[in-house]
Scaffold this active site. Sequence first.
Site, PDB file in Angstrom:
ATOM      1  N   TYR A  64      -7.774 -22.244  14.048  1.00  0.00           N
ATOM      2  CA  TYR A  64      -8.835 -22.742  14.993  1.00  0.00           C
ATOM      3  C   TYR A  64      -9.090 -21.333  16.119  1.00  0.00           C
ATOM      4  O   TYR A  64      -8.395 -21.271  17.091  1.00  0.00           O
ATOM      5  CB  TYR A  64      -9.053 -23.874  15.764  1.00  0.00           C
ATOM      6  CG  TYR A  64      -8.908 -25.236  15.004  1.00  0.00           C
ATOM      7  CD1 TYR A  64      -9.320 -25.190  13.738  1.00  0.00           C
ATOM      8  CD2 TYR A  64      -8.487 -26.369  15.740  1.00  0.00           C
ATOM      9  CE1 TYR A  64      -9.129 -26.384  12.946  1.00  0.00           C
ATOM     10  CE2 TYR A  64      -8.443 -27.358  14.868  1.00  0.00           C
ATOM     11  CZ  TYR A  64      -8.654 -27.338  13.737  1.00  0.00           C
ATOM     12  OH  TYR A  64      -8.676 -28.669  13.149  1.00  0.00           O
ATOM     13  N   PHE A 209     -13.320 -35.585  11.439  1.00  0.00           N
ATOM     14  CA  PHE A 209     -14.671 -35.610  11.384  1.00  0.00           C
ATOM     15  C   PHE A 209     -15.032 -37.406  11.888  1.00  0.00           C
ATOM     16  O   PHE A 209     -15.557 -38.128  10.983  1.00  0.00           O
ATOM     17  CB  PHE A 209     -15.289 -35.242  10.180  1.00  0.00           C
ATOM     18  CG  PHE A 209     -16.598 -34.749  10.195  1.00  0.00           C
ATOM     19  CD1 PHE A 209     -17.127 -33.990  10.922  1.00  0.00           C
ATOM     20  CD2 PHE A 209     -17.546 -35.104   9.010  1.00  0.00           C
ATOM     21  CE1 PHE A 209     -18.412 -33.484  11.024  1.00  0.00           C
ATOM     22  CE2 PHE A 209     -18.701 -34.577   9.107  1.00  0.00           C
ATOM     23  CZ  PHE A 209     -19.187 -33.824  10.073  1.00  0.00           C
ATOM     24  N   PRO A 210     -14.385 -37.954  12.752  1.00  0.00           N
ATOM     25  CA  PRO A 210     -14.534 -39.120  12.798  1.00  0.00           C
ATOM     26  C   PRO A 210     -15.790 -39.972  13.486  1.00  0.00           C
ATOM     27  O   PRO A 210     -16.335 -40.984  13.024  1.00  0.00           O
ATOM     28  CB  PRO A 210     -13.457 -39.666  14.082  1.00  0.00           C
ATOM     29  CG  PRO A 210     -13.517 -38.245  14.791  1.00  0.00           C
ATOM     30  CD  PRO A 210     -13.545 -37.225  13.608  1.00  0.00           C
ATOM     31  N   LEU A 211     -16.659 -39.053  13.708  1.00  0.00           N
ATOM     32  CA  LEU A 211     -18.066 -39.364  14.170  1.00  0.00           C
ATOM     33  C   LEU A 211     -19.235 -38.494  13.151  1.00  0.00           C
ATOM     34  O   LEU A 211     -20.351 -38.804  13.330  1.00  0.00           O
ATOM     35  CB  LEU A 211     -18.517 -38.590  15.608  1.00  0.00           C
ATOM     36  CG  LEU A 211     -17.626 -39.803  16.414  1.00  0.00           C
ATOM     37  CD1 LEU A 211     -17.683 -38.971  18.002  1.00  0.00           C
ATOM     38  CD2 LEU A 211     -17.852 -40.965  16.666  1.00  0.00           C
ATOM     39  N   GLY A 214     -22.277 -37.209  14.174  1.00  0.00           N
ATOM     40  CA  GLY A 214     -23.616 -37.786  14.478  1.00  0.00           C
ATOM     41  C   GLY A 214     -24.332 -38.207  13.409  1.00  0.00           C
ATOM     42  O   GLY A 214     -25.194 -39.435  13.504  1.00  0.00           O
TER      43      GLY A 214
END
Length: 285
Positions: A64, A209-211, A214
């Site tokens: 990152y 990538f839990p969401l 959106g």
Amino acid sequence: MTLRNASGTFDIGGELTVHRLGFGAMRITGDDVLGDPDDVQNAKRVLQTAVNLGIDFIDTADSYGPGTSERLIAETLAPYPGDLVVATKGGLLRNRDSDWLTRGDPDYLRNAHLCSLDRLRTDCIDLYQYHRPDPDVDFEASVTALAELKDEGVIGHIGLSNVSVEQLETARDIVEIATVQNRYNLGNRENEAVLDVCESNEIGFIPWFPLAAGDLGAVGDALDSVAEAHDATRRQAALAWLLAHSDVTIPIPGTSSVEHLRENVAAASLSLSDGEIARLTDAGE
């Protein structure tokens, strides 16, 4: 709103107790996860606010930035609070084209780990994860290299990322695996079998990538209905489902916004009914 007494806890490796809502530190870097963010002070403010809100598990990776996220974490939080667990990953190489290139040979992993020790300003990394299996390197050799580093006392616990059930079982024959970090969210359940193995063996499961940024596709209507019933946002309802779905999940939503960070933490206090959990589960299948 803080995490204390809200999200429940999980013992990573049977000994590192963390709240079951962490912070993923990928988004505190620049565009395409390269270089510094536009506002470095804001990134540091997000990190400090996360800790102030009770988050005691921060997940990052050497790729990152590369190195940027680890460096900012250390500049902001080191020396670390005694209850803070900082996890990082190695095994991906970056370039100026923002590619993610697998590098799993033992010498590379040892060097990557050494660099992470320096950037994070620590003598031992609490949780070190193999970021992605390298198809050109024997998987067992990669895991063995990390097991040797654990034996040397410079890794506390070992995790895997982006692995199959077969790879997880192969690694468990070599060394104790504390966590698995695979892509998983309400709308993407492809790694349910891996989660099942984690549940059976008290291995922490960190859904990245839990969401889904959106975009939760077909589950949107059900999610909106549940969120509205709790005067909550879609993001909060999706996080609440992840926490309720399994006792071993440790979601790590990332953000570069203090406002969104507070919203995510508030989701840990959202109590879904059994019916709501079942409805969302069915919608995501």
